[in-house]
Scaffold this active site. Structure first.
Site, PDB file in Angstrom:
ATOM      1  CD  GLN A  11      -2.796   0.936   2.524  1.00  0.00           C
ATOM      2  OE1 GLN A  11      -2.324   1.244   3.608  1.00  0.00           O
ATOM      3  NE2 GLN A  11      -4.039   0.506   2.392  1.00  0.00           N
ATOM      4  N   GLY A  12       0.665   2.121  -0.977  1.00  0.00           N
ATOM      5  CA  GLY A  12       1.391   3.385  -1.044  1.00  0.00           C
ATOM      6  C   GLY A  12       0.452   4.548  -0.821  1.00  0.00           C
ATOM      7  CB  SER A  42       1.356   7.155   4.926  1.00  0.00           C
ATOM      8  OG  SER A  42       0.216   6.697   5.592  1.00  0.00           O
ATOM      9  CB  SER A  82       3.337  -3.463   5.502  1.00  0.00           C
ATOM     10  OG  SER A  82       3.156  -2.628   6.607  1.00  0.00           O
ATOM     11  CD  GLU A  86      -6.438  -0.414   7.418  1.00  0.00           C
ATOM     12  OE1 GLU A  86      -5.408  -0.453   8.059  1.00  0.00           O
ATOM     13  OE2 GLU A  86      -6.610   0.356   6.449  1.00  0.00           O
TER      14      GLU A  86
END
Lengths: 387, 298
Positions: free
Chosen positions: A128-129, A131, A163, A249
């Protein structure tokens, strides 16, 4: 008000238990936390087994290749796999819980065909990109820029807290396709892209957490070219597309962990009896209050799941209440574990000590407790926005 | 699994809320508080009968015994409403006496019971359930809650029906939900620094914590009503006590100076929550029980 499961649900549970009993003994030992290729192989191997047994994408819609299971069946799945000590979703977290559901909800038929099956079969890992160094809680302030060049976007910027970046095949990436200005609100000009991690210009720098392991990474993007066809949803509509993901989530991501925490609590009591700290009434009181808290968190989970089943929608906003209390309770649990261990709480070889360290991220990751409280106050209680 | 309320349960809940809005609204509550100045410890017998007629006391009695034939989840919903409205009287003792003490079921008789070292509404009641109280054994206490007259017993009673704990937890839940609403409403209206105080994060976060506390307690109380399990009831009582007391405290804080006045209703919720916290068994006993269970399971 009923907490009994239907005959069908009980059959589902029994079949799952039987399968877990057969398959888990054959599973190899868990890899070292710092062995990323090993972790990928282990996690995706488990996903493969789920896939072959028909348990992959249980909660995904049928037209996305999922099983279209009810939220209650999904709850049973998470409860039973945790209880049996099955591997955690691990490297497949983003694919199964964020990127996949987003593509399932917002992608074109072609995009679904391309990206969803390899997630379910355990062949492709997503990261996941979202932040950025200057866009954390204020995610909509993100600045990674995507400029159109023919049928490609040229992307420059940096992402953080990614992550599984080292072993991912794809990244669900939020980019700015329309610059922030006086006329364009910051959440308007964002687009959602699927970026191949082997694209030229992608550099990954692992970040070491306070627990000592490298759980996430920084990602630098230098004129990375991504086809326009990799955009999910309309240009500049990525904020809305992303919100679909985030509610997933907060919905069921912690079900297994609540089951695990209740087990840890029992282990703490057993250990305290053994080492004599049980004689301290203030420790017994703490453990009892945590027992009540985790029992209630489990009931709240059942309540939320039952509600989302009744309304047929994505997990509700009640997830914010759960997340706020759970993340705090988890930290209390491991602080109490340290009390039980005494000087042993300084020994990194004890799993509770590592869990204590990692618990510190819970009130920060996936929306800090302060942001959760803003969400509860503004979206549930209807208090006015402000500073 | 359908943990949600059924349509019938929702109807029962809103029926009770309407009944109380009609018969025991805020004006009636304040009138009852004012009346305690001249005549402390008087109970509205007409309202008691009306509650009886509505099936409040006979709710769980079988239909062939003249009851409504419903279960603990329904009882919990009604007591939650009673807690919201700060309905006074030995409601739980009379409810539990239905079918045991004649006249309790239809509200023609008021029944109280000794609970630990205290007994609520002793002089206003017609009967005492459980252990008999000897003449002169109950000494009046100047009760902190104007609407709960208290007597102290020389010999603490040992009866400890878990249903007293469950139904008390339901009342605490109703009170917590109500003080959360009161705080949110006040935070929306009250202006300082040119803005509603609810737009400031310091106030917002107090309110968010109130809701979280209340909803967690709700899940625990409802689940305990479904299972009837002692450990579930113990956990629910602990969480509901905490929710009612802490939410009343936070509500008071959000109200600022007004919260410290007699005129605001906040103190009535806080004081009643303190009284309810003492019911059934002590917090220390409950936590010891839950701690023991952790050992037994392990």
């Amino acid at each position: 008000m009923d907490l009994t499961y239907t005959e069908e649900e009980e059959e589902f549970r029994a079949r799952l238990r039987q399968w877990l009993g057969q398959v888990l003994p054959g599973l190899g030992p868990k890899p070292d936390p710092n062995d990323w290729p090993g972790r990928r192989t282990y996690d995706m191997g488990w996903q493969r087994r789920l896939y072959e047994a028909g348990y992959a994408g249980l909660h995904w819609p049928v037209d996305a290749g999922g099983k279209g299971a009810t939220p209650t069946q999904h709850l049973i799945f998470l409860e039973e796999t945790e209880r049996a000590g099955a591997p955690y979703v691990g490297a497949n977290f983003v694919g199964l819980l964020h990127a996949g559901p987003t593509i399932a909800a917002e992608g074109t038929p072609e995009q679904k065909r391309k990206w969803l099956p390899p997630i379910l079969s355990g062949d492709e890992v997503w990261c996941q990109g979202f932040s950025e160094p200057d866009a954390g809680s204020d995610l909509a302030a993100l600045r990674t820029k995507a400029v159109r060049d023919g049928d490609e976007y040229v992307i420059t910027g940096s992402k953080i807290w990614t992550s599984h970046a080292e072993v991912a095949d794809w990244c669900e990436l939020l980019v700015r396709t329309d610059p922030i200005s006086d006329t364009v609100p910051k959440h308007r000009g964002i687009s959602w892209l699927a970026m191949p991690m082997d694209a030229p210009g992608v550099t990954i720098r692992p970040l070491r957490t306070l627990a000592g392991s490298t759980e996430f990474a920084e990602m630098f993007l230098d004129e990375v070219r991504v086809p326009v066809a990799n955009r999910v949803g309309a240009e500049n509509d990525g904020w809305r597309v992303t919100m679909v993901t985030l509610s997933f989530e907060r919905g069921t991501a912690f079900v297994g962990e609540v089951v695990a925490c209740r087990r840890t609590l029992i282990a703490l009591a057993t250990e305290a009896r053994k080492n004599g700290r049980w004689d301290d009434p203030s420790l017994r009181r703490k453990l009892a209050l945590l027992s009540a808290e985790f029992a209630a968190l489990w009931r709240l989970t059942q309540w939320n799941v039952s509600e989302s089943e009744a309304t047929g929608g994505v997990p509700g906003i009640g997830g914010s209440v759960f997340k706020l209390r759970y993340s705090h309770a988890r930290q209390e649990l491991y602080d109490t574990a340290a009390e039980v261990l005494g000087a042993g709480a300084l020994d990194l070889d004890h799993e509770w000590v590592l869990d204590r360290l990692s618990s510190l991220s819970y009130t920060i990751a996936a929306g800090t407790s302060q942001i959760q409280q803003n969400i509860i106050a503004e979206r549930i209680l209807g208090l006015p926005k402000g500073r | 699994m359908h943990f949600q309320l059924t349509d019938d349960q929702r109807a029962l809940q809103s029926g009770m809320r309407e009944l109380l809005a009609g018969r025991f609204d805020r004006d009636a509550l304040r009138a009852a508080v004012d009346a305690t100045v001249d005549a402390p410890g008087t109970l509205d017998r007409r309202l008691w009968r009306e509650l009886g007629d509505a099936g409040f006391f006979a709710l769980r009695l079988p239909e062939d015994e003249g009851g409504v034939g419903l279960g603990l989840p329904e009882a919990v919903l009604l007591f939650e409403e009673a807690g919201r409205a700060l309905l006074p009287g030995p409601l739980i003792a009379t409810h539990l006496a239905a079918g045991v003490v004649k006249g309790a079921a239809d509200g023609s008789v008021v029944v109280t019971q000794s609970d630990g070292a205290l007994i609520e509404w002793y002089e206003a009641s017609d009967a005492v359930a459980g252990e008999a109280v000897a003449e002169g054994a109950a000494v009046p206490v100047r009760s902190v809650d104007p609407l709960t007259p208290l007597h102290r017993l020389h010999e603490p009673a040992t009866t400890s029906d878990p249903l007293v704990g469950l139904l008390t937890a339901a009342e605490q839940l109703g009170s917590a939900a109500r003080t959360t609403e009161m705080a949110v409403q006040y935070a929306r209206e009250r202006q300082q620094f040119g803005a509603p105080i609810g737009s400031f994060q310091a106030v917002k976060h107090l309110c968010a914590q109130m809701l979280a506390r209340t909803e967690l307690a709700r899940a625990a109380v409802y689940a305990a009503a479904v299972t009837g399990d002692l450990a579930d009831i113990a956990g629910a009582k602990l969480l509901a006590d905490e929710a009612a007391v802490r939410c009343a405290r936070d509500c008071l804080q959000v109200h600022g100076g007004m919260g410290f006045t007699w005129e605001a209703d906040v103190h009535l919720h806080l004081k009643r929550a303190w009284v309810r916290k003492e019911r059934w068994v002590s917090e220390a006993t409950l936590t010891e029980l839950l701690a023991e269970l952790l050992v037994e399971v392990g």
